[in-house]
Structure formats: structure tokens, C-alpha cells
Scaffold this motif. Structure first.
Motif, PDB file in Angstrom:
ATOM      1  N   TYR A 266      45.477  42.256  40.173  1.00  0.00           N
ATOM      2  CA  TYR A 266      46.684  41.525  40.540  1.00  0.00           C
ATOM      3  C   TYR A 266      46.684  40.103  39.987  1.00  0.00           C
ATOM      4  CZ  TYR A 266      48.566  45.033  43.746  1.00  0.00           C
ATOM      5  OH  TYR A 266      49.129  46.175  44.283  1.00  0.00           O
ATOM      6  N   LEU A 267      45.513  39.504  39.865  1.00  0.00           N
ATOM      7  CA  LEU A 267      45.392  38.110  39.418  1.00  0.00           C
ATOM      8  C   LEU A 267      44.352  38.012  38.311  1.00  0.00           C
ATOM      9  CD1 LEU A 267      45.356  36.947  43.075  1.00  0.00           C
ATOM     10  CD2 LEU A 267      47.074  36.155  41.442  1.00  0.00           C
ATOM     11  N   PRO A 268      44.662  38.540  37.121  1.00  0.00           N
ATOM     12  CA  PRO A 268      43.645  38.641  36.067  1.00  0.00           C
ATOM     13  C   PRO A 268      43.264  37.323  35.404  1.00  0.00           C
ATOM     14  CG  PRO A 268      45.772  39.368  35.246  1.00  0.00           C
ATOM     15  CD  PRO A 268      45.929  39.125  36.731  1.00  0.00           C
ATOM     16  N   ASP A 269      44.042  36.285  35.598  1.00  0.00           N
ATOM     17  CA  ASP A 269      43.800  35.045  34.858  1.00  0.00           C
ATOM     18  C   ASP A 269      43.025  33.996  35.638  1.00  0.00           C
ATOM     19  OD1 ASP A 269      45.132  36.086  32.636  1.00  0.00           O
ATOM     20  OD2 ASP A 269      47.074  35.423  33.418  1.00  0.00           O
ATOM     21  N   ILE A 270      42.466  34.380  36.800  1.00  0.00           N
ATOM     22  CA  ILE A 270      41.652  33.437  37.559  1.00  0.00           C
ATOM     23  C   ILE A 270      40.314  34.088  37.905  1.00  0.00           C
ATOM     24  CG2 ILE A 270      43.669  32.208  38.479  1.00  0.00           C
ATOM     25  CD1 ILE A 270      43.296  33.623  41.126  1.00  0.00           C
ATOM     26  N   LEU A 271      39.360  33.267  38.310  1.00  0.00           N
ATOM     27  CA  LEU A 271      38.048  33.788  38.679  1.00  0.00           C
ATOM     28  C   LEU A 271      38.165  34.783  39.823  1.00  0.00           C
ATOM     29  CD1 LEU A 271      35.947  30.503  38.590  1.00  0.00           C
ATOM     30  CD2 LEU A 271      35.936  32.361  36.918  1.00  0.00           C
ATOM     31  N   GLN A 272      37.266  35.759  39.838  1.00  0.00           N
ATOM     32  CA  GLN A 272      37.361  36.845  40.808  1.00  0.00           C
ATOM     33  C   GLN A 272      37.358  36.340  42.251  1.00  0.00           C
ATOM     34  OE1 GLN A 272      34.232  39.923  41.397  1.00  0.00           O
ATOM     35  NE2 GLN A 272      35.838  41.293  40.653  1.00  0.00           N
ATOM     36  N   GLN A 273      36.502  35.399  42.591  1.00  0.00           N
ATOM     37  CA  GLN A 273      36.448  34.902  43.971  1.00  0.00           C
ATOM     38  C   GLN A 273      37.778  34.242  44.355  1.00  0.00           C
ATOM     39  OE1 GLN A 273      34.258  35.514  46.390  1.00  0.00           O
ATOM     40  NE2 GLN A 273      35.655  34.452  47.761  1.00  0.00           N
ATOM     41  N   SER A 274      38.360  33.485  43.449  1.00  0.00           N
ATOM     42  CA  SER A 274      39.664  32.872  43.711  1.00  0.00           C
ATOM     43  C   SER A 274      40.743  33.938  43.840  1.00  0.00           C
ATOM     44  CB  SER A 274      40.033  31.896  42.596  1.00  0.00           C
ATOM     45  OG  SER A 274      39.106  30.837  42.537  1.00  0.00           O
ATOM     46  N   ALA A 275      40.630  34.985  43.026  1.00  0.00           N
ATOM     47  CA  ALA A 275      41.590  36.093  43.093  1.00  0.00           C
ATOM     48  C   ALA A 275      41.509  36.778  44.453  1.00  0.00           C
ATOM     49  CB  ALA A 275      41.339  37.093  41.970  1.00  0.00           C
ATOM     50  N   VAL A 276      40.297  36.991  44.961  1.00  0.00           N
ATOM     51  CA  VAL A 276      40.121  37.624  46.269  1.00  0.00           C
ATOM     52  C   VAL A 276      40.733  36.753  47.360  1.00  0.00           C
ATOM     53  CG1 VAL A 276      38.415  38.320  48.004  1.00  0.00           C
ATOM     54  CG2 VAL A 276      38.093  38.966  45.617  1.00  0.00           C
ATOM     55  N   GLU A 277      40.499  35.454  47.299  1.00  0.00           N
ATOM     56  CA  GLU A 277      41.054  34.551  48.311  1.00  0.00           C
ATOM     57  C   GLU A 277      42.578  34.579  48.297  1.00  0.00           C
ATOM     58  OE1 GLU A 277      39.221  30.775  47.477  1.00  0.00           O
ATOM     59  OE2 GLU A 277      37.224  31.515  48.010  1.00  0.00           O
ATOM     60  N   GLN A 278      43.178  34.514  47.111  1.00  0.00           N
ATOM     61  CA  GLN A 278      44.634  34.558  47.005  1.00  0.00           C
ATOM     62  C   GLN A 278      45.170  35.921  47.423  1.00  0.00           C
ATOM     63  OE1 GLN A 278      46.890  32.051  46.296  1.00  0.00           O
ATOM     64  NE2 GLN A 278      48.317  33.622  46.959  1.00  0.00           N
TER      65      GLN A 278
END
Length: 86
Positions: free
Chosen positions: A32-44
């Protein structure tokens, strides 16, 4: 099911449709959020789940806990119904 897509060189590529299968939480968030770091993607991604009316409760009713590391195919289906395909 496959979708045809044209790449930069003008050639047609075959792209697989989204699969309803088990996903690691970070793996699905990164789709869903491929352009950010995985941990940040999980938080969002968790914020999106909390913001979708009733989604968190439906996921909990399937057995998901705060310690769960993976989404089951049934949970993925609920997420996609609420957030659309990645």
C-alpha cells in the motif's frame, strides 16, 4: 487473472492481479505504501485501519491480536474491502 500493462519501451507486460493470501504485516503495508520505509508503512497502515469504520473490530473478530505478525487471507479480504486493492 492478468492485466496487460505497457512498459517504458512500449512492450506489453503481463501483471498478476492482487492475490488474497497470507501476508506479513510489513509486507502488506509495503504494498500500500511502497515509497516509504517498511516500519513507517506499517505505522501509517495501522492508522488507516483504525480510521476505516469498524475495520479494526472486524479484524479482531477473526482472531487478530496486537501480537499477530501476519494477516490471514480472510483478514486481507476485509482490509481490501475497506481500503481497496493496493
Amino acid at each position: 487473472m492478468y492485466n496487460s500493462k505497457t512498459n517504458k519501451s512500449g512492450w506489453s507486460e503481463e501483471e498478476k492481479a492482487f492475490q488474497y493470501r497470507s501476508y506479513g504485516k510489513g509486507e502488506l503495508a509495503a504494498l500500500y505504501l511502497p515509497d516509504i520505509l517498511q516500519q513507517s508503512a506499517v505505522e501509517q497502515f495501522n492508522k488507516w485501519i483504525d480510521a476505516a469504520p469498524g475495520l479494526r473490530q472486524r479484524l479482531l473478530s477473526t482472531g487478530m491480536t496486537s501480537r499477530s505478525r501476519r494477516y490471514t487471507p480472510a483478514q486481507v479480504k476485509l482490509i481490501v474491502e475497506a481500503l481497496e486493492e493496493p
